[in-house]
Design an enzyme around this catalytic site. Sequence first.
Site, PDB file in Angstrom:
ATOM      1  N   TYR A  44       0.961  -1.133  -0.132  1.00  0.00           N
ATOM      2  CA  TYR A  44      -0.169  -0.277   0.082  1.00  0.00           C
ATOM      3  C   TYR A  44       0.554   1.365   0.104  1.00  0.00           C
ATOM      4  CZ  TYR A  44      -3.650  -2.957   1.425  1.00  0.00           C
ATOM      5  OH  TYR A  44      -4.965  -3.975   1.838  1.00  0.00           O
ATOM      6  N   GLU A  73      -9.955   3.313  -2.274  1.00  0.00           N
ATOM      7  CA  GLU A  73     -11.191   3.324  -1.750  1.00  0.00           C
ATOM      8  C   GLU A  73     -11.219   5.351  -1.609  1.00  0.00           C
ATOM      9  OE1 GLU A  73     -12.080   1.659   2.063  1.00  0.00           O
ATOM     10  OE2 GLU A  73     -11.425  -0.393   1.678  1.00  0.00           O
ATOM     11  N   ASP A 103     -16.133  -1.819  -0.506  1.00  0.00           N
ATOM     12  CA  ASP A 103     -17.392  -2.358  -0.938  1.00  0.00           C
ATOM     13  C   ASP A 103     -19.029  -1.766  -0.512  1.00  0.00           C
ATOM     14  OD1 ASP A 103     -19.256  -4.543  -1.474  1.00  0.00           O
ATOM     15  OD2 ASP A 103     -18.664  -5.838  -0.155  1.00  0.00           O
ATOM     16  N   GLU A 142      -8.536  -7.362  -0.434  1.00  0.00           N
ATOM     17  CA  GLU A 142      -8.486  -7.271   0.191  1.00  0.00           C
ATOM     18  C   GLU A 142      -9.631  -8.050   0.451  1.00  0.00           C
ATOM     19  OE1 GLU A 142      -9.073  -4.359   2.906  1.00  0.00           O
ATOM     20  OE2 GLU A 142      -6.750  -3.328   1.888  1.00  0.00           O
TER      21      GLU A 142
END
Length: 491
Positions: free
Chosen positions: A87, A160, A201, A264
């Site tokens: 990341y 995200e 999500d 993930e």
Amino acid sequence: MAPTYTQLFAAACALATTAHAVTPIEVQGKDFVNSKTGDRFQILGVDYQPGGSSGFSTTQDPLTDADACLRDAALMQGLGVNTIRVYNLSPDVDHSKCASIFNGAGIYMVLDVNSPLSGGSLDRTDPQGTYNAVYFEQVFGIIEAFKNFPNTLGFFAGNEVINEQSVYEAPAYVRAVVRDMKDYIAANANRSIPVGYSAADVRPILVDTLDYFMCNMENSTTSRADFFGLNSYSWCGDSTYVESGYNTLVEDFSNASLPVFFSEFGCNAVMPREFTEVAALYSDKMDSVFSGGLVYEWTEEANDYGLVAINSTDVATLLTDFKNLEKQYSKLDMTSVESSNSSQTSKEPVTCATSLISTTTFLNSWDLPTVPSKVADWIKSGYTNATVGSLVAVSATTIPQTIYDYNGNKVSSVKYKVLASDESNTPNNSTSIDSSTSNGTTSSTSSSSSSSASSGSSSSSSSSSTSAAAGLSTSVMGLLTSATLFVAFLL
Ligand SMILES: *[C@@H]1O[C@H](CO)[C@@H](O)[C@H](O)[C@H]1NC(C)=O
Ligand SMILES: *[C@@H]1O[C@H](CO)[C@@H](O)[C@H](O)[C@H]1NC(C)=O
Ligand SMILES: *[C@@H]1O[C@H](CO)[C@@H](O)[C@H](O)[C@H]1NC(C)=O
Ligand SMILES: *[C@@H]1O[C@H](CO)[C@@H](O)[C@H](O)[C@H]1NC(C)=O
Ligand SMILES: *[C@@H]1O[C@H](CO)[C@@H](O)[C@H](O)[C@H]1NC(C)=O
Ligand SMILES: *[C@@H]1O[C@H](CO)[C@@H](O)[C@H](O)[C@H]1NC(C)=O
Ligand SMILES: *[C@@H]1O[C@H](CO)[C@@H](O)[C@H](O)[C@H]1NC(C)=O
Ligand SMILES: *[C@@H]1O[C@H](CO)[C@@H](O)[C@H](O)[C@H]1NC(C)=O
Ligand SMILES: *[C@@H]1O[C@H](CO)[C@@H](O)[C@H](O)[C@H]1NC(C)=O
């Protein structure tokens, strides 16, 4: 005239790097494909961020500590992993040793280009104010750092960014970053490295987000994402395809025209994790839509998602989740996982159109911001204030750390094995990390080390991960003692 150490070192590197390199992966339709064999590539991955966010600074990130990378690559080989996601990376440090260690192990890297430091990412509440040259020093710096490694599978333009807090225009800015990264790679790298986005999500906007990034714009073809990652934790405990909502995800992504994978996964509401979702993910119920996924996460941190506990720099412990995941991987039918399918690889994107977007609060136009002029200059001429990485030779076969299993038994003979060129790592029952449950008994892993590994591999801990050249021809090896090789690597 006798060659200098530097010349020998350069020669050794050139030989070694051509001897052991994974084959770059490319995107065809909705699949990842091995660019040489045409086999399908599905991600059997783990998210790799040892130390969590405090494991990152401008001078240190998960791919700067070669001893730790060697330990983790060796353990991942036993586990059956073929990809890591990292990341937070710093463009100011050299990643050549770690990237080369993972390359030698047959493990690819999906890399986020953003950083948590000021100016290092788009602000979802102010994308306009943060889409600037300062931000692109980070973005292009990371591309420069990793563009030369054959095991760079792809880059994430964002993670995200689009969620309930993001402003209406945010998707256009992220798509612009995809465009700028792809234009940069086309002009400044010697292969086409895929660029994608990793989504939260958030079910109400999931399909809109996918459609926004994957549709084709005739007036800006490079802004289309090459792949789409989803961070999803909906399968908890010994769940099922329907109970977990995986069936809904398969429906949601059924029209995808690019590779989709879990960037993930691995809910920890039920502990230990059994990872029964692995069987579902790589089965024919899901594999026409998903290209595998990455388990969150490699190391045990405060949030309790680890496969491995790093007890100290010298000691690590394989947790129960490691064993459970290894067991699930070993049940996979790799022939099916790797089989290509022409209806998948020929899938074409649809054209962007307002009608694709169904949520009223989701941006439904594709007027992308123009490239800041300094950023345009870098795309044209290259960003030069960067630490450009390149493959170095790795021949270590033993790892310096002590490894325990979850019963407290010492796991002996964990080996790092340099794979043959063009091989990637796969689950393999005969090389798995196998430890006995009875105490006092140590266990074994893979049998022997790479045949071509040189004598420069050292059993002393400080040099083992950084020394010597695998795959050297014997004539070159004849010129080099392990001592000179070691010295050369320290230079
Ligand atoms: C691409 O760059 C790498 C690293 O510099 C080099 O090893 C490779 O030969 C280059 N490939 C091509 C096709 O130029
Ligand atoms: C998939 O495409 C079909 C045909 O265009 C459309 O009717 C359907 O709504 C789409 N499904 C999703 C989840 O996008
Ligand atoms: C390492 O840490 C893990 C997790 O905290 C713990 O379960 C394990 O017993 C420790 N192992 C050693 C050898 O200290
Ligand atoms: C591992 O062993 C199991 C049971 O013997 C077998 O079904 C499976 O195919 C093997 N997996 C691999 C990757 O060899
Ligand atoms: C190939 O992929 C399509 C969907 O893209 C699927 O319907 C079909 O069953 C697959 N064929 C095989 C042999 O797996
Ligand atoms: C490019 O095409 C998209 C839709 O395909 C449209 O929304 C956008 O306005 C166009 N941009 C320009 C500069 O024409
Ligand atoms: C180049 O990078 C270094 C280290 O990141 C930084 O301190 C310096 O300001 C940069 N120079 C320019 C001209 O951007
Ligand atoms: C195994 O032995 C170690 C060291 O003697 C001990 O700490 C550990 O608790 C034992 N584990 C079991 C399962 O008996
Ligand atoms: C599994 O590992 C063994 C030992 O290294 C090797 O001989 C065998 O070819 C491997 N099998 C597969 C399917 O990779």
